[in-house]
Design a protein around this motif. Structure first.
Motif, PDB file in Angstrom:
ATOM      1  N   UNK B  31       0.860  -1.179   0.000  1.00 15.74           N
ATOM      2  CA  UNK B  31       0.000   0.000   0.000  1.00 15.74           C
ATOM      3  C   UNK B  31       0.901   1.234   0.000  1.00 15.74           C
ATOM      4  N   UNK B  32       0.846   1.998  -1.082  1.00 16.79           N
ATOM      5  CA  UNK B  32       1.608   3.254  -1.114  1.00 16.79           C
ATOM      6  C   UNK B  32       0.612   4.398  -0.950  1.00 16.79           C
ATOM      7  N   UNK B  33       0.296   5.119  -2.024  1.00 17.82           N
ATOM      8  CA  UNK B  33      -0.696   6.196  -1.917  1.00 17.82           C
ATOM      9  C   UNK B  33      -2.116   5.666  -1.830  1.00 17.82           C
ATOM     10  N   UNK B  34      -2.327   4.453  -2.307  1.00 17.04           N
ATOM     11  CA  UNK B  34      -3.627   3.808  -2.169  1.00 17.04           C
ATOM     12  C   UNK B  34      -4.672   4.244  -3.175  1.00 17.04           C
ATOM     13  N   UNK B  35      -4.265   5.037  -4.167  1.00 21.73           N
ATOM     14  CA  UNK B  35      -5.306   5.584  -5.040  1.00 21.73           C
ATOM     15  C   UNK B  35      -5.694   4.698  -6.197  1.00 21.73           C
ATOM     16  N   UNK B  36      -5.023   3.580  -6.341  1.00 22.24           N
ATOM     17  CA  UNK B  36      -5.491   2.557  -7.289  1.00 22.24           C
ATOM     18  C   UNK B  36      -6.042   1.362  -6.523  1.00 22.24           C
ATOM     19  N   UNK B  37      -5.283   0.963  -5.493  1.00 21.91           N
ATOM     20  CA  UNK B  37      -5.632  -0.266  -4.770  1.00 21.91           C
ATOM     21  C   UNK B  37      -6.909  -0.118  -3.928  1.00 21.91           C
ATOM     22  N   UNK B  38      -7.013   0.983  -3.186  1.00 22.42           N
ATOM     23  CA  UNK B  38      -8.147   1.107  -2.249  1.00 22.42           C
ATOM     24  C   UNK B  38      -9.503   1.104  -2.977  1.00 22.42           C
ATOM     25  N   UNK B  39      -9.645   1.835  -4.102  1.00 24.41           N
ATOM     26  CA  UNK B  39     -10.936   1.748  -4.800  1.00 24.41           C
ATOM     27  C   UNK B  39     -11.272   0.323  -5.229  1.00 24.41           C
ATOM     28  N   UNK B  40     -10.271  -0.433  -5.682  1.00 24.88           N
ATOM     29  CA  UNK B  40     -10.549  -1.820  -6.085  1.00 24.88           C
ATOM     30  C   UNK B  40     -10.969  -2.652  -4.882  1.00 24.88           C
ATOM     31  N   UNK B  41     -10.366  -2.369  -3.730  1.00 23.58           N
ATOM     32  CA  UNK B  41     -10.733  -3.111  -2.518  1.00 23.58           C
ATOM     33  C   UNK B  41     -12.137  -2.755  -2.039  1.00 23.58           C
ATOM     34  N   UNK B  42     -12.484  -1.476  -2.179  1.00 25.34           N
ATOM     35  CA  UNK B  42     -13.822  -1.067  -1.742  1.00 25.34           C
ATOM     36  C   UNK B  42     -14.898  -1.751  -2.571  1.00 25.34           C
ATOM     37  N   UNK B  43     -14.598  -1.973  -3.841  1.00 29.44           N
ATOM     38  CA  UNK B  43     -15.557  -2.667  -4.703  1.00 29.44           C
ATOM     39  C   UNK B  43     -15.420  -4.188  -4.572  1.00 29.44           C
ATOM     40  N   UNK B  44     -14.487  -4.627  -3.718  1.00 30.83           N
ATOM     41  CA  UNK B  44     -14.176  -6.044  -3.496  1.00 30.83           C
ATOM     42  C   UNK B  44     -13.686  -6.727  -4.776  1.00 30.83           C
TER      43      UNK B  44
END
Lengths: 803, 274
Positions: B31-44
């Motif tokens: 996890x760096x800035x989270x601006x690609x990964x976190x949205x994908x995680x929120x959508x599961x």
């Protein structure tokens, strides 16, 4: 003639900053999800991934045994909980088909997002995780996403009603039988156009949220909801759940926008109340953004066929309209009525003889239900007539503004032969309260430099030009201020259109205004305080506005349809009048004069001709409170309640002009300039009026250029988040010039009309007319919304043979 | 908007981060800035069971003049790339491209290394560094290795990074006064590009890369080849999509995307040739 009362305090008309904003801007305002509710259980809803499927079985056992899970329910489990199906308040025809719609589907899911099971858990995360553990076996059935395909009944969505057609509603007005056909036969010019009003997602900034809190004893329930309609919700929740109405209290705390999408009664509101009662514990549900795109209503969704007939001068002689309305999978609160709200407006702002033939057939599809979305029926109507007017002008080879000028209802037509202002009675019998279309249009023309742009087009739009210039206009009438109760009765609507207000002058002369409107971004607290301050001659800061809690404001019909000022604001003025009337009796008693001899100005009663004999309303309020020396028959306290049932709709109007430049290589449309000249009668707070126009224009422009709810052939929504559903952001908004003409309404004492929907009503057609104007030199005369770069490029390719 | 459950580990250094990712294996993500990964995680759509937060690894945020190239730490935020005076002087194309990433909030959180490691063909910086002939320095349990940008992108969201490796530095050659252009075509200002072009030209050499024209960032080699053989800008631009395999989506059909690439490459080369 204006019947506007002489101003006493000059509060009305000031550009006051909104008192709501400090709390909103600092994050202090409390929305449903901010409420601290000890012991609340969390509800999560499992939604169908299929557009149309039979529910074969649901196994909830794994989910039910997960940590934190309190209970899991299916539609079958809860069937007996409902005293009635979910409400539709607008049975537009006696034979309208309305399939039973329950908060959770029982046998069949009819759109992607239809709720099929519900989890109650001790935390939001546990409720969400449990959804993944519910095993539903579906038998997929074919999706129905095309309106004409739906009408063919190839696939029946609701077995019990046996057809996908919900209703056909007609409005045919003819001076003599066959007048419409005759007019088309005799016409010098006709146009026949077909437009698609794409589905739109309202996308309020705050998704929906609900919390139901049962009281410990006696069965009372308080329902907190991010709703526009706490009063309607209270009645409908009581009916649907069989709860005595006096035991239901509904509170709408801070609500982050609605645009019509929160003018509804939703499954989750009923589920929270039912399960809170069942479990004896508060139940909360908060909608996720992607969930919002499927589980909250969509707007628009129409196929419009419009035909115009005109004489050799271009004067309209008849209008014929055939609509197909997309109801989605079920009828929500006012779903079937939305096309009807536009039914009177397909003649636009033009003098039309009694030769009008409107018919709307509405169908079910396997998509999210549609319902009211900012403008509701009226943007659609305005779009059709205004884009068709441009088509007529092209057919005739005349300037579109010239054509409009030949057809505008003239200012003089609002007066009778003896010069009395009587309004303009249109071909359909409704009376337009006041208007001056030419004045608004001329003002817009000047701001837009219309002649200059036309001249520039001649040099710029040459063959091979990389950037083509276009200018388009729209003149609109907005039928708003919903609504005269008797007119609603004639449209078979299930309620009235009045609004209620209570005005209370407290012993220390501070004022409480209690309103039945329910603001969710409109700034009512500011504007209503200004009205009461003006009427009572007190400072706006001394007026508090109470609203959106049925225990505090028990009477009301809420906020939608640009009604709040024209109906609710006028009710406040009426209540102030009653307060002043009562105070006058007390003042006369104190000053030992006749009530008729008193004048009331700047908050003080004084004897006409003897200004030193005076008493301020503050002193009257205290006297009314102590009740030591009141005239006989006058009750203590200074308070009055007034309910205003409008005599007429209010009819704001205006002209919007858009200038665009189109990159013919990429198809990208740049809006260079947008001019909105609106007339909403007298303005209470011009700052708020301008804000409403800005927001409305952007929302209408978004329909023209950006937004579309796209479904694939299997009925899956492809635009289920804000990366895919293109709501324009601040940096995408072009400069907007707002200006106004002021033609007061003659049917209410404030001379006001509505402004909440005007921008949306004017913008989509103004932008599209500009786009088509830019491209017409290439041979393009028709383009569906949204005019995305890809769509514009495709249109250019189609006329240039792919060159 | 509620991600699936995951464990959270914070790494204080690159070595610690690599040790943690090695310990948890395939199911862990940086996890760096989270601006690609976190949205994908929120959508599961992404459900990593462990997040290794490298956001506080301080020694990986820098922009340094390293002689013939500029060295950029992988955790340098987009805003720092955009505002870097070193980059403005030596690699202005990259600084400018960084100013087009998302919106200001995204640029203050997202990192250049995160964007490149995520390998999204629609992101601006993978294609831009590809056009510039950058080299990526990655670190694994056995130490560091270098991967040329042109060898890095393997498929949609797939790169040459091994599961236990971490991108630590981006080495970008100095542009030495080359003309350049960054063309980003989109419908809303803050969106991903429908098609984007990063291009530079200098004394007969050039580099052109395309954003969102296939499953990876695309080096438009055919354009540079044509230019090197003396083709006009317009003729070279006609080869814009030769190396691309664009997909159709809601915003652009395959045909339209191909057409846009040609128009934008031509415009980019015109600007870079000034």
């Amino acid at each position: 003639m204006s019947i506007t009362e002489e101003r006493t305090n000059n509060v009305i008309g000031q550009r006051m900053l909104r008192r709501e904003d400090p709390a909103l801007l600092t994050g202090e305002a409390k929305f449903v999800n901010d409420l601290v509710i000890p012991g609340a259980l969390h509800l999560a809803v499992l939604r169908s991934p299929y557009a149309h499927a039979r529910i074969v079985s649901i196994d909830v056992s794994d989910a039910a045994s997960m940590p934190g899970v309190v209970a899991v329910y299916t539609g079958k489990d809860l069937h007996s909980t409902w005293a009635a199906p979910m409400p539709c308040a607008w049975p537009v025809t006696p034979d309208m088909k309305n399939p039973a719609h329950y908060p959770l589907a029982i046998d069949k899911a009819c759109y992607v997002g239809d709720g099929v099971a519900a989890v109650l858990a001790t935390s939001e995360t546990a409720s969400r995780d449990a959804l993944d553990a519910i095993d539903v076996v579906y038998e997929p059935l074919p999706a129905v996403i095309d309106l004409e395909d739906a009408l063919s009944d190839r696939v029946i969505i609701h077995d019990a009603i046996g057809t996908n057609k919900s209703y056909t509603w007609n409005l045919k007005v003819e001076s003599a039988e066959g007048a419409v056909d005759q007019a088309f036969k005799n016409a010098a010019y006709t146009v026949s156009e077909r437009y698609i009003q794409q589905r739109l997602i309202p996308m309020a900034m705050e998704p929906r949220a609900v919390a139901a809190v049962p009281q410990p004893f006696g069965g009372d329930v308080t329902l907190y909801s991010a709703t526009q309609v706490p009063h309607i919700l209270k009645v409908m929740t009581a009916i649907t759940l069989g709860i005595p109405e006096h035991q239901m209290r509904v509170v709408a705390p801070s609500v982050g926008g609605g645009f019509g999408s929160k003018l509804d009664v939703y499954a989750e509101e009923l589920l929270c109340v039912a399960l809170a009662r069942k479990h004896g514990a508060p139940v909360r549900w908060v909608e996720e953004r992607s969930e919002n795109t499927q589980a909250t209503i969509h707007g628009r969704g129409q196929i419009q066929n419009i035909e115009l007939a005109a004489d050799k001068d271009g004067k309209l002689t008849a209008v014929r309209v055939r609509l197909i309305g997309d109801m989605g999978a079920y009828l929500q609160l006012v779903t079937p009525g939305v096309p009807l709200l536009g039914a009177f407006l397909y003649g636009g702002v033009y003098h039309l003889p009694q030769a009008y033939d409107f018919s709307c057939t509405s169908v079910f599809t396997t998509m999210t239900p549609t319902d009211a979305y900012r403008g509701a029926g009226r943007p659609e109507a305005t779009y059709a007539i205004e884009v068709a007017m441009d088509a007529l002008a092209r057919t005739m080879g005349i300037d579109p503004y010239e054509l409009r000028k030949r057809n505008y209802i003239q200012k003089e037509q609002f007066y009778d032969a003896t010069g009395n202002h009587v309004g303009y009675t249109a071909f359909h019998g409704l009376n337009y309260d006041s208007g001056d279309h030419l004045a608004a249009a001329e003002k817009a023309m000047q701001h837009a430099n219309y002649a200059g742009i036309r001249k520039q087009q001649k040099t710029q739009n040459v063959p091979g030009a990389r950037k083509r210039l276009g200018i388009g206009m729209t003149s609109y009438f907005e039928m708003c201020g919903l609504a005269p109760s008797r007119v609603l009765a004639s449209l078979n609507y299930g309620a009235g259109g009045w609004e209620s207000a209570t005005v209370r002058v407290l012993p220390t002369s501070k004022v409480q205004v209690v309103t039945g409107t329910s603001p969710h971004g409109q700034g009512h607290e500011t504007s209503w305080a200004m009205i009461a301050a003006e009427k009572l001659g007190v400072a706006p800061e001394d007026v508090d506005v109470l609203h959106s809690d049925t225990a505090i404001a028990p009477l009301g019909l809420d906020t939608y349809g640009s009604r709040s000022l024209a109906v609710g604001g006028v009710a406040i003025a009426g209540a102030c009048d009653k307060v002043i009337d009562k105070a006058r009796l007390i003042a006369a008693h104190q000053l030992e004069c006749a009530a008729e001899d008193l004048q009331f100005d700047k908050g003080t009663f004084s004897v006409k001709g003897s200004p030193d004999k005076a008493v301020p309303i503050a002193a009257i309020a205290f006297a009314a409170f102590t009740a030591h020396n009141l005239p006989d028959g006058v009750e203590p306290n200074l308070e009055a309640q007034y309910t205003h049932d409008p005599k007429n709709f209010s009819w704001p109007f205006g002209t919007h002009i858009c200038v665009v430049e189109i990159d013919t290589e990429t198809g990208k449309v740049d809006v260079l300039k947008y001019v909105a000249v609106d007339d909403c009668g007298n303005q209470i707070n011009p700052l708020i009026v301008e804000g409403q126009v800005h927001g409305g224009v952007v929302q209408g422009m978004a329909q023209a250029l950006y937004e579309e709810a796209v479904y694939d052939k299997d009925g899956n929504l492809k635009t289920s988040n804000l990366a895919e559903y293109l709501v324009p952001a601040a940096c995408d908004v072009p400069p907007i010039t707002t200006d106004f003409t002021v033609t007061p309404s003659t049917t209410n004492q404030l001379g006001v009309k509505g402004i909440g929907e005007a921008g949306t009503i004017g913008a989509a057609s103004a932008v599209m007319n500009a786009v088509i104007d830019a491209l017409s030199g290439l041979g393009i005369t028709k383009l569906d919304m949204p005019a995305s770069p890809n769509n514009v490029w495709k249109a250019i390719q189609s006329v240039q043979g792919g060159k | 908007m509620i991600p699936a459950a995951f464990d959270y580990k914070r790494a204080g250094s690159a070595d610690e981060a690599i040790a943690l990712i090695g310990q948890y294996g395939d199911e862990a993500k940086f996890l760096a800035g989270g601006h690609s990964l976190i949205p994908l995680m929120k959508l599961r759509l992404a459900q990593p069971t462990v997040l290794v937060d490298i956001g506080r690894v301080k020694d990986l945020s820098y922009v340094k003049d390293a002689g013939d190239h500029i060295a950029i730490g992988a955790l340098t935020r987009h805003m720092d790339v955009e505002k870097s005076p070193v980059l403005a002087q030596h690699v202005p194309l990259l600084a400018h491209a960084a100013s087009h990433v998302g919106d200001a909030q995204v640029r203050h959180r997202g990192t250049i290394g995160g964007s490149i490691a995520h390998a999204d063909p629609a992101s601006d910086l993978p294609a831009t560094t590809l056009a510039l002939g950058a080299t990526y320095v990655v670190q694994g349990p056995k130490g560091k290795r270098e991967i040329a940008a042109k060898d890095f992108y393997k498929g949609f969201l797939e790169s040459a990074l091994a599961a236990d490796e971490m991108l630590v530095e981006i080495k970008v050659p100095k542009m030495n006064g080359a003309g350049w252009s960054f063309q980003k075509f989109n419908r809303r200002a803050q969106d991903w590009a429908i098609v984007g072009v990063a291009a530079w030209r200098n004394n007969g050499t050039s580099g052109v890369a395309l954003v969102n024209m296939g499953s990876t960032p695309v080096l438009a080699s055919a354009v540079s080849t044509a230019l090197s053989k003396g083709a006009s800008v317009a003729d070279a631009a006609a080869h814009a999509a030769d190396d691309a395999e664009p997909q159709g989506d809601l915003n652009a059909s395959v045909e339209y995307r191909t057409h846009l690439a040609k128009v934008l490459v031509r415009r980019a080369l015109e600007e870079a040739s000034k």
